[in-house]
Design a protein around this motif. Structure first.
Motif, PDB file in Angstrom:
ATOM      1  N   THR A 178      50.467  29.937  32.807  1.00 20.91           N
ATOM      2  CA  THR A 178      49.887  30.059  34.141  1.00 20.91           C
ATOM      3  C   THR A 178      48.697  31.008  34.097  1.00 20.91           C
ATOM      4  N   ILE A 179      47.743  30.776  34.993  1.00 21.94           N
ATOM      5  CA  ILE A 179      46.563  31.637  35.093  1.00 21.94           C
ATOM      6  C   ILE A 179      46.278  31.917  36.558  1.00 21.94           C
ATOM      7  N   SER A 180      45.463  32.935  36.778  1.00 20.92           N
ATOM      8  CA  SER A 180      45.055  33.303  38.135  1.00 20.92           C
ATOM      9  C   SER A 180      43.541  33.210  38.249  1.00 20.92           C
ATOM     10  N   LEU A 181      43.074  32.666  39.354  1.00 24.33           N
ATOM     11  CA  LEU A 181      41.634  32.589  39.610  1.00 24.33           C
ATOM     12  C   LEU A 181      41.129  33.802  40.381  1.00 24.33           C
ATOM     13  N   SER A 182      42.042  34.586  40.935  1.00 25.48           N
ATOM     14  CA  SER A 182      41.645  35.725  41.771  1.00 25.48           C
ATOM     15  C   SER A 182      41.839  37.070  41.072  1.00 25.48           C
ATOM     16  N   SER A 183      42.474  37.057  39.883  1.00 30.03           N
ATOM     17  CA  SER A 183      42.699  38.314  39.161  1.00 30.03           C
ATOM     18  C   SER A 183      42.754  38.025  37.666  1.00 30.03           C
ATOM     19  N   ASN A 184      42.977  39.066  36.879  1.00 25.69           N
ATOM     20  CA  ASN A 184      43.089  38.914  35.427  1.00 25.69           C
ATOM     21  C   ASN A 184      44.525  38.669  34.987  1.00 25.69           C
ATOM     22  N   ASN A 185      45.404  38.488  35.942  1.00 28.27           N
ATOM     23  CA  ASN A 185      46.814  38.317  35.610  1.00 28.27           C
ATOM     24  C   ASN A 185      47.095  36.913  35.071  1.00 28.27           C
ATOM     25  N   ALA A 186      47.763  36.861  33.962  1.00 26.29           N
ATOM     26  CA  ALA A 186      48.198  35.601  33.382  1.00 26.29           C
ATOM     27  C   ALA A 186      49.625  35.784  32.888  1.00 26.29           C
ATOM     28  N   TYR A 187      50.400  34.693  32.946  1.00 26.93           N
ATOM     29  CA  TYR A 187      51.805  34.784  32.564  1.00 26.93           C
ATOM     30  C   TYR A 187      52.231  33.512  31.822  1.00 26.93           C
TER      31      TYR A 187
END
Length: 357
Positions: free
Chosen positions: A129-138
């Motif tokens: 999973t990735i985020s378009l609004s932050s650097n958070n990925a899981y």
């Protein structure tokens, strides 16, 4: 008594050549294809929100299901007869019952999600999973029994391809921002170590469970990486070309690495898995997709021409001698094998070609 010498000739069994046995019309271009060899069902993504289900025995489409937005990748758990499909734009995973051909539930895993893999022994599903609004990925871990997110493993960078060694319960995740491979312990789903590989390991690695090695194609480096899964150490095989795909024949212990570059002709490298050395090369078209059938040692290489039908060349996996040339539908490319029936399914713009190997 005079002895009579008898000459016993060996029975010569000629292996039949691959041939197209069916062409199945579809309503939209076919993307990802997954197969349940136990039930002989073929699942294929078509269009922007549809999943088709094909009966491998009759070569007829059973039904089509509506999915989330932009279905991307799917895996099948033959033990539970469940199909897991990521919906990229929704950040969800659709869970399909293979017996009823219906969506059981849809699981929210993040803002966006793409690649997915399943450990059939633990019944845990892993998705990037990735985020378009932050650097958070899981890497989200789904429980196949409860159909819920069991854990989210924080992943600095961009988790990409996921490969699972079910024998050791280790999960390997490539990172296209950090240019690494992370090793996850499947018993507690924590990252054990992270090792450096080449640039942009965006292609699904090839796992050899017999030799305990993971082969990583590096899309922006001129070498492929070999990860020793016992020591978690890396050595590189110099190819002199950027890589686009990598596949394994575990029976012959041969690796096939393609380099498809726009400016020059493509190249196929054959690597001996015992010595990790290139033993053969072959010039191939620029845009290709490859598949090996370990049962027959036949190598399939499809082309992506701008117009017209797509040539599908079949080679002997050892000699690299071309043994057949088939014509599939326009813009064909996605290849999938049912190892129980020796049938290859080729997705195209308006049909699926079925090849009997």
């Amino acid at each position: 008594m005079k002895r009579i010498a008898l000459r016993v000739s060996k029975l010569q069994v000629k292996q039949s050549l691959p041939r197209i046995i069916a062409s199945i019309s579809v309503s939209s271009p076919v993307a990802n294809i997954a197969i349940n060899p136990v039930t002989n069902r073929i699942y294929f993504v078509q269009g922007e929100n549809e999943l088709g289900i094909l009966d491998g025995k009759t070569n007829k489409i059973i039904t089509t299901l509506k999915t989330g937005r932009l279905p991307f990748h799917m895996v099948v758990n033959p033990r539970t007869n469940r199909i897991y499909l990521t919906n990229f734009r929704d950040g969800t995973v659709s869970v399909i019952n293979g017996r009823t051909n219906r969506v059981i539930t849809t699981i929210k895993v993040g803002e966006r999600c793409d690649n997915i893999a399943v450990n059939t022994r633990t019944n845990l599903i892993y998705t990037a999973t990735i985020s378009l609004s932050s650097n958070n990925a899981y890497v989200a871990v789904l429980n196949g029994n409860t159909n819920k997110v069991q854990k989210r493993i924080k992943f600095p960078g961009r988790p990409s391809q996921i490969t699972i060694n079910e024998l050791t319960n280790r999960i390997y995740v490539t990172n296209t921002v950090k240019d690494t491979v992370s090793v996850i312990d499947g018993s507690n789903n924590t990252i054990l170590t992270t090792v450096k590989v080449g640039r942009n390991p965006v292609t699904t690695p090839a796992l050899n469970t017999k030799t305990n090695r993971l082969y990583i194609a590096n899309n922006l480096s001129r070498f492929c990486s070999v990860l020793d899964l016992r020591t978690n150490t890396v050595r590189n095989i110099q190819l002199g070309r950027l890589q686009s795909d990598i596949i394994l024949n575990p029976v012959m212990n041969r690796l096939y690495v393609t380099s498809a570059q726009v400016s020059v002709k493509g190249r196929l490298f054959v690597i001996n898995g015992n010595t990790n050395r290139v033993i053969k090369t072959l010039t191939i078209p620029t845009f290709t997709s490859v598949l090996i059938n370990p049962n027959t040692n036949h190598l399939f290489i499809s082309e992506f021409p701008e117009t017209g039908t797509a040539p599908l060349s079949v080679y002997n996996g050892s000699s690299l001698k071309r043994i057949a040339s088939l014509r599939t539908s326009k813009r064909s490319g996605n290849l999938a094998l049912n190892p129980r029936t020796n049938r290859i399914y080729v997705g195209g713009e308006n049909n699926i070609s079925v090849i009997q190997d």
